[in-house]
Design an enzyme around this catalytic site. Structure first.
Site, PDB file in Angstrom:
ATOM      1  N   HIS A  22       1.040  -0.873  -0.328  1.00 27.60           N
ATOM      2  CA  HIS A  22      -0.187   0.116   0.015  1.00 27.60           C
ATOM      3  C   HIS A  22       1.016   1.168   0.515  1.00 27.60           C
ATOM      4  O   HIS A  22       2.212   0.854   1.090  1.00 27.60           O
ATOM      5  CB  HIS A  22      -0.951   0.295   1.255  1.00 27.60           C
ATOM      6  CG  HIS A  22      -1.896   1.005   1.268  1.00 27.60           C
ATOM      7  ND1 HIS A  22      -1.886   2.072   1.427  1.00 27.60           N
ATOM      8  CD2 HIS A  22      -3.362   0.705   0.353  1.00 27.60           C
ATOM      9  CE1 HIS A  22      -2.639   2.515   1.497  1.00 27.60           C
ATOM     10  NE2 HIS A  22      -3.919   2.301   0.939  1.00 27.60           N
ATOM     11  N   ASP A  40      -7.986  -4.852  -0.674  1.00 27.68           N
ATOM     12  CA  ASP A  40      -8.541  -5.442  -1.824  1.00 27.68           C
ATOM     13  C   ASP A  40      -7.811  -6.789  -1.618  1.00 27.68           C
ATOM     14  O   ASP A  40      -8.173  -7.624  -2.577  1.00 27.68           O
ATOM     15  CB  ASP A  40      -7.886  -4.881  -2.980  1.00 27.68           C
ATOM     16  CG  ASP A  40      -8.655  -3.341  -3.234  1.00 27.68           C
ATOM     17  OD1 ASP A  40      -8.819  -3.000  -2.878  1.00 27.68           O
ATOM     18  OD2 ASP A  40      -7.740  -2.070  -3.160  1.00 27.68           O
TER      19      ASP A  40
END
Ligand code: COA
Length: 377
Positions: free
Chosen positions: A260, A314
């Site tokens: 991320h 996700d």
């Protein structure tokens, strides 16, 4: 003024905001100061939307009023239904969503964004209707009749109902509710920033939100959850995970759903979703892809965890949506169903102290170039 060039505006402070707080080093996410762990455990998407828009938790009457306002706006205007019907069935649902949201500017003639009460009404309308657009377009493209909203259902359950035609059980409805809470707000991400830039021009709310939808549609932003499933489908079975992972890392391949830009520890939203996904698959039966994902996370930790690469939100969201029977290309629209609350909160915040965004550039082109007549080129 500094003329420093920062690609992607990484780390550049472009506004003051009191909506979402992220500490990527410690894995903290808060909406209006309240930890995401508390919101996902105790709250609903409707309550979180109120919190994001108005900066405080609602009391019982305020929440009931807000829920009623959302329900009153769930049904699609006939003109928007006609727009969705006019689109080719092969249209990506994000394209359909962006088109329909922009077209709402033709139904609600809301050009004066200095009217604060009207802006709040538009924010609620958008939160209410984006799930209806998403579910209705999914049905239309499959040749199915649209499902009218069921106002006995909460926001998340009604969204599933309008998409699949079936009322979800409590566990599935709650899981969707939590997924919407987890995706509702995330600071100055690309789509929120897009919305603020368009909103700052005093464009109408539907122009602003459709621009945010367009920004979310890109694979570098909202599209990653679809790609996690495509990647997992490449791995033939649980026993193949270790070899596949070693090979992928040796080839410098990015593992979808890991890493991320902001979080350098595990994304707190991934931790929450992982626990809920584990319950769902334990109670309603596992799937081969879930088993592969679980093994992949376990094997990735010793290999890349020390570099700050952990699962992001996700990694598990697509698996959960798939288990709910939702089409893969609806995963990004579902992100929009959630994030519209954050977009709307940022739009209202932007308008409360507005200045149009107008950054500058570093000109690197030719200077003083000659105009060459056509005959000499
Ligand atoms: N799998 C394997 N290696 C990864 C990785 C992943 N998912 N994410 C980052 N890395 C590695 C990079 O290869 C790079 O290694 P290097 O230093 O040897 O070149 C290093 O970590 C830094 O990568 P970088 O892309 O610069 O990190 P970032 O913090 O800027 O990127 C992402 C963040 C999200 C773009 C990146 O992690 C990624 O592409 N993840 C997969 C897609 C995804 O899940 N996106 C959804 C985000 S919510």
């Amino acid at each position: 003024m500094s003329a420093e060039f920062v690609p992607g505006l990484a780390g550049v402070v472009a506004a003051k905001s009191a909506i979402g707080f992220i500490d990527g080093k410690q894995g903290i996410l808060r909406y209006r100061g309240i930890r995401i762990e508390d919101l996902s455990e105790h709250s609903t998407f409707e309550e979180v939307s109120f919190l994001l828009l108005f900066g405080k938790l609602p009391n019982a009457d305020e929440l009931a009023g807000f829920e009623a306002d959302l329900k009153a706006e769930r049904a699609l205007d006939p003109a928007i239904l006609a727009v969705l019907k006019a689109l080719p069935k092969t249209t990506h649902p994000m394209v359909a969503l962006q088109t329909a949201v922009a077209a709402m500017g033709g139904v609600d003639d809301h050009m004066d964004v200095t009217d604060a009460a009207r802006n709040v009404a538009a924010a609620k309308k958008l939160i209410a209707v984006i799930p209806s657009i998403t579910g209705t377009f999914d049905r239309l493209r499959k040749g199915l009749a649209p499902v009218q909203p069921d106002n006995s259902l909460g926001h998340a359950a009604n969204f599933i109902y309008m998409t699949t035609g079936e009322v979800p059980n409590d566990q599935v409805a709650r899981l969707m509710d939590v997924c919407l809470i987890l995706h509702a707000e995330h600071g100055f991400n690309a789509s929120t920033f897009t919305g603020r830039v368009v909103g700052a021009t005093l464009a109408n709310p539907y122009a602003t939100m459709s621009a945010a939808v367009g920004s979310l549609s890109g694979p570098l932003h909202g599209g990653a959850n679809e790609r996690v499933l495509e990647m997992l489908a490449e791995i033939p079975g649980v026993e193949a995970v270790e070899g596949w992972l070693d090979d992928a890392l040796a080839n410098k391949r990015k593992i979808m759903g890991l890493g991320h830009r902001v979080y350098k520890v595990k994304d707190p939203r991934a931790t929450i979703l992982q626990g809920l996904a584990a319950d769902l698959f334990a109670q309603q039966g596992s799937t081969p892809l879930y088993d592969i994902a679980h093994k992949l996370e376990t094997e990735a930790e010793p290999r890349v965890g020390s570099r700050g690469i952990y699962p992001n939100v996700d990694f598990y969201s697509g698996l959960v949506y798939q288990k709910m029977g939702i089409e893969t290309d609806l995963y990004t629209p579902i992100f929009g169903v959630a994030r519209v609350s954050g977009w709307a909160a940022h739009w209202l915040e932007q308008l409360s102290d507005n200045r149009i965004y107008r950054p500058t550039q570093m000109y690197v082109g030719e200077t003083d170039a000659k105009y060459i007549p056509m005959s000499d080129r």
